[in-house]
Design a protein around this motif. Sequence first.
Motif, mmCIF file in Angstrom:
data_model
loop_
_atom_site.group_PDB
_atom_site.id
_atom_site.type_symbol
_atom_site.label_atom_id
_atom_site.label_comp_id
_atom_site.label_asym_id
_atom_site.label_seq_id
_atom_site.Cartn_x
_atom_site.Cartn_y
_atom_site.Cartn_z
ATOM 1 N N ILE A 99 0.829 -1.200 0.000
ATOM 2 C CA ILE A 99 0.000 0.000 0.000
ATOM 3 C C ILE A 99 0.859 1.245 0.000
ATOM 4 C CG2 ILE A 99 -1.702 1.311 1.323
ATOM 5 C CD1 ILE A 99 -2.910 -1.363 2.176
ATOM 6 N N LEU A 100 0.541 2.142 -0.942
ATOM 7 C CA LEU A 100 1.217 3.424 -0.976
ATOM 8 C C LEU A 100 0.464 4.389 -0.067
ATOM 9 C CD1 LEU A 100 1.847 1.981 -3.845
ATOM 10 C CD2 LEU A 100 2.633 4.286 -4.473
ATOM 11 N N LEU A 101 1.156 4.835 0.985
ATOM 12 C CA LEU A 101 0.559 5.819 1.883
ATOM 13 C C LEU A 101 0.669 7.219 1.270
ATOM 14 C CD1 LEU A 101 1.966 4.448 5.250
ATOM 15 C CD2 LEU A 101 -0.136 3.843 4.044
ATOM 16 N N ARG A 102 1.656 7.395 0.423
ATOM 17 C CA ARG A 102 1.828 8.574 -0.421
ATOM 18 C C ARG A 102 2.677 8.118 -1.595
ATOM 19 N NH1 ARG A 102 4.488 9.830 4.480
ATOM 20 N NH2 ARG A 102 6.771 9.870 4.323
ATOM 21 N N PRO A 103 2.835 8.918 -2.654
ATOM 22 C CA PRO A 103 3.494 8.422 -3.871
ATOM 23 C C PRO A 103 4.871 7.820 -3.640
ATOM 24 C CG PRO A 103 2.378 10.476 -4.323
ATOM 25 C CD PRO A 103 2.265 10.266 -2.837
ATOM 26 N N SER A 104 5.599 8.280 -2.644
ATOM 27 C CA SER A 104 6.970 7.807 -2.440
ATOM 28 C C SER A 104 7.106 6.811 -1.299
ATOM 29 C CB SER A 104 7.885 8.997 -2.159
ATOM 30 O OG SER A 104 7.461 9.665 -0.986
ATOM 31 N N LEU A 105 6.009 6.388 -0.701
ATOM 32 C CA LEU A 105 6.087 5.509 0.464
ATOM 33 C C LEU A 105 5.154 4.325 0.300
ATOM 34 C CD1 LEU A 105 7.117 4.863 3.304
ATOM 35 C CD2 LEU A 105 5.298 6.320 4.225
ATOM 36 N N VAL A 106 5.736 3.130 0.143
ATOM 37 C CA VAL A 106 4.952 1.909 0.021
ATOM 38 C C VAL A 106 5.336 0.969 1.152
ATOM 39 C CG1 VAL A 106 6.627 0.910 -1.587
ATOM 40 C CG2 VAL A 106 4.313 -0.032 -1.467
ATOM 41 N N GLN A 107 4.344 0.365 1.775
ATOM 42 C CA GLN A 107 4.569 -0.555 2.880
ATOM 43 C C GLN A 107 3.702 -1.798 2.720
ATOM 44 O OE1 GLN A 107 3.890 1.524 6.572
ATOM 45 N NE2 GLN A 107 5.851 2.594 6.482
ATOM 46 N N PRO A 108 4.224 -2.951 3.147
ATOM 47 C CA PRO A 108 3.418 -4.170 3.093
ATOM 48 C C PRO A 108 2.511 -4.279 4.320
ATOM 49 C CG PRO A 108 5.603 -4.693 3.886
ATOM 50 C CD PRO A 108 5.596 -3.214 3.605
ATOM 51 N N TYR A 109 1.309 -4.764 4.106
ATOM 52 C CA TYR A 109 0.355 -4.991 5.187
ATOM 53 C C TYR A 109 -0.212 -6.400 5.066
ATOM 54 C CZ TYR A 109 0.452 -0.027 6.270
ATOM 55 O OH TYR A 109 0.854 1.228 6.650
ATOM 56 N N TRP A 110 -0.585 -6.956 6.224
ATOM 57 C CA TRP A 110 -1.155 -8.294 6.285
ATOM 58 C C TRP A 110 -2.507 -8.252 6.992
ATOM 59 C CZ3 TRP A 110 1.026 -12.572 4.060
ATOM 60 C CH2 TRP A 110 2.351 -12.456 3.647
ATOM 61 N N GLY A 111 -3.396 -9.131 6.534
ATOM 62 C CA GLY A 111 -4.638 -9.329 7.246
ATOM 63 C C GLY A 111 -4.421 -10.210 8.466
ATOM 64 N N GLN A 112 -5.499 -10.403 9.225
ATOM 65 C CA GLN A 112 -5.402 -11.161 10.473
ATOM 66 C C GLN A 112 -5.481 -12.668 10.243
ATOM 67 O OE1 GLN A 112 -8.132 -9.792 9.340
ATOM 68 N NE2 GLN A 112 -9.836 -11.211 9.725
ATOM 69 N N GLY A 113 -5.871 -13.073 9.076
ATOM 70 C CA GLY A 113 -5.974 -14.495 8.746
ATOM 71 C C GLY A 113 -7.389 -15.011 8.908
ATOM 72 N N THR A 114 -7.753 -15.949 8.032
ATOM 73 C CA THR A 114 -9.056 -16.605 8.122
ATOM 74 C C THR A 114 -8.863 -18.105 7.896
ATOM 75 O OG1 THR A 114 -11.345 -16.581 7.307
ATOM 76 C CG2 THR A 114 -9.630 -16.228 5.670
ATOM 77 N N GLN A 115 -9.496 -18.904 8.742
ATOM 78 C CA GLN A 115 -9.306 -20.345 8.698
ATOM 79 C C GLN A 115 -10.141 -20.966 7.577
ATOM 80 O OE1 GLN A 115 -7.301 -22.480 10.777
ATOM 81 N NE2 GLN A 115 -7.893 -23.993 9.225
ATOM 82 N N VAL A 116 -9.492 -21.797 6.792
ATOM 83 C CA VAL A 116 -10.174 -22.622 5.789
ATOM 84 C C VAL A 116 -9.907 -24.080 6.132
ATOM 85 C CG1 VAL A 116 -10.244 -23.316 3.368
ATOM 86 C CG2 VAL A 116 -10.060 -20.888 3.966
ATOM 87 N N THR A 117 -10.968 -24.835 6.335
ATOM 88 C CA THR A 117 -10.848 -26.255 6.672
ATOM 89 C C THR A 117 -11.615 -27.066 5.640
ATOM 90 O OG1 THR A 117 -10.697 -25.742 9.035
ATOM 91 C CG2 THR A 117 -11.229 -28.022 8.426
ATOM 92 N N VAL A 118 -10.905 -27.998 5.015
ATOM 93 C CA VAL A 118 -11.517 -28.871 4.005
ATOM 94 C C VAL A 118 -11.553 -30.278 4.579
ATOM 95 C CG1 VAL A 118 -11.466 -29.669 1.633
ATOM 96 C CG2 VAL A 118 -10.542 -27.406 2.213
ATOM 97 N N SER A 119 -12.746 -30.735 4.882
ATOM 98 C CA SER A 119 -12.881 -32.026 5.546
ATOM 99 C C SER A 119 -14.286 -32.565 5.336
ATOM 100 C CB SER A 119 -12.603 -31.891 7.046
ATOM 101 O OG SER A 119 -12.844 -33.108 7.709
ATOM 102 N N SER A 120 -14.383 -33.884 5.271
ATOM 103 C CA SER A 120 -15.690 -34.521 5.162
ATOM 104 C C SER A 120 -16.222 -34.911 6.536
ATOM 105 C CB SER A 120 -15.604 -35.752 4.266
ATOM 106 O OG SER A 120 -14.614 -36.647 4.735
#
Length: 120
Positions: A99-120
């Motif tokens: 994400i660019l906070l301004r034209p000359s400043l870019v920083q990486p951001y992460w979400g909090q995570g979401t669980q995906v479970t694949v099971s029968s």
Amino acid sequence: QVQLVESGGGLVQPGGSLRLSCAASGNIFSISNMGWYRQAPGKERELVATITSGGSTNYPDSVKGRFTISRDNAKNTVYLQMNSLKPEDTAVYYCNAYILLRPSLVQPYWGQGTQVTVSS
């Protein structure tokens, strides 16, 4: 302040589908690359899909043909459509955005995570 908020995880049977969403909010000038990663118990975080601001996508072989990443630039949102899910897709899924906070400043951001479970 910038936040990434994910939604859409849950429990699904093998062969099923899920759609994850991740919305960015806050003091955003613009967003460059966005992506999804996942981390299964006892394993390292791995790339699932990335998408550039122009819409170019990239997938590892493990999900190619089953997962589709897309984005809505007007909503600052990235999506992950997951089809033909397998038990080995079970993990916590994280979204990532440069994400660019301004034209000359870019920083990486992460979400909090979401669980995906694949099971029968």
